[in-house]
Write an enzyme that holds these catalytic residues in place. Structure first.
Site, PDB file in Angstrom:
ATOM      1  N   GLY A 112      64.731  42.837 -10.153  1.00  0.00           N
ATOM      2  CA  GLY A 112      64.491  41.456  -9.718  1.00  0.00           C
ATOM      3  C   GLY A 112      65.327  41.061  -8.522  1.00  0.00           C
ATOM      4  N   CYS A 113      66.553  41.546  -8.492  1.00  0.00           N
ATOM      5  CA  CYS A 113      67.456  41.227  -7.386  1.00  0.00           C
ATOM      6  C   CYS A 113      67.005  41.900  -6.094  1.00  0.00           C
ATOM      7  CB  CYS A 113      68.877  41.664  -7.731  1.00  0.00           C
ATOM      8  SG  CYS A 113      69.525  40.972  -9.259  1.00  0.00           S
ATOM      9  N   SER A 114      66.515  43.130  -6.210  1.00  0.00           N
ATOM     10  CA  SER A 114      66.128  43.914  -5.029  1.00  0.00           C
ATOM     11  C   SER A 114      64.718  43.634  -4.533  1.00  0.00           C
ATOM     12  CB  SER A 114      66.247  45.408  -5.341  1.00  0.00           C
ATOM     13  OG  SER A 114      67.595  45.763  -5.503  1.00  0.00           O
TER      14      SER A 114
END
Length: 186
Positions: A74-76
């Protein structure tokens, strides 16, 4: 919990009661709009490059967003890329001086993650290796598969050291209110 506290109070000596009361006052509360940003040292690129959060936000408008971990899906795929692609617009239309991503990771990992996403000149990636900043904001979340204590997903706007906007994902990890396109919408 109440039974345990009642037992401790009923069986404790006066000095122990004072200690329990003292400790209960030092429990951090989640940062809120109007609070001063906690002053903590973070790291950029290497352990030798300390960045003090007080110095970082002094006299500036800064967006800080926190993520559970560099290189996580999700962060990337969403969170960091959204801020990288929106950086110029956030800076020009909302008067933002800097955009900062913070994660409970080491500075080498954060640096590599930033390079992979072309963040240079757009988003600064700062490491919070021991979680000191994350704990001071009281946005920790226990995620054993990611190594234990990490940061909830959040965004905040700080103007001259004061928090003026705060968005913390309701479940700590979702991708809704803390995204770049929600800054300034409140």
């Amino acid at each position: 919990m109440r039974v345990l506290c009642k037992f401790l109070v009923n069986s404790a000596l006066p000095q122990q009661i004072k200690l329990v009361r003292s400790l209960s006052r030092t429990v951090p509360a989640m940062v809120k709009v109007g609070d001063s940003l906690p002053t903590v040292d973070l790291f950029e690129d290497s352990p030798a490059n300390k960045i003090n959060t007080g110095d970082l936000v002094n006299g500036k408008k800064v967006i800080i967003f926190g993520v559970p971990g560099a290189f996580t899906p999700g962060c990337s795929k969403t969170h960091l890329p959204g801020y990288v692609s929106s950086a110029d617009e956030l800076k020009s239309k909302q008067g933002v001086d800097e955009i900062v991503c913070v994660s409970v990771n080491d500075p080498f990992v954060m640096s590599a993650w930033g390079k992979e996403h072309g963040a240079a000149g757009k988003v600064r990636l700062l490491a919070d290796p021991a979680g000191g900043f994350t704990k001071a904001l009281d946005v920790t979340i226990d995620l054993p598969p990611l190594g234990g204590v990490r940061s909830k997903r959040y965004s905040l706007v700080v103007e001259n050291g004061k928090v003026t906007e705060l968005n913390v994902e309701p479940d700590g990890t979702g991708l809704s209110c803390s995204l770049a396109n929600n800054i300034g919408k409140k």
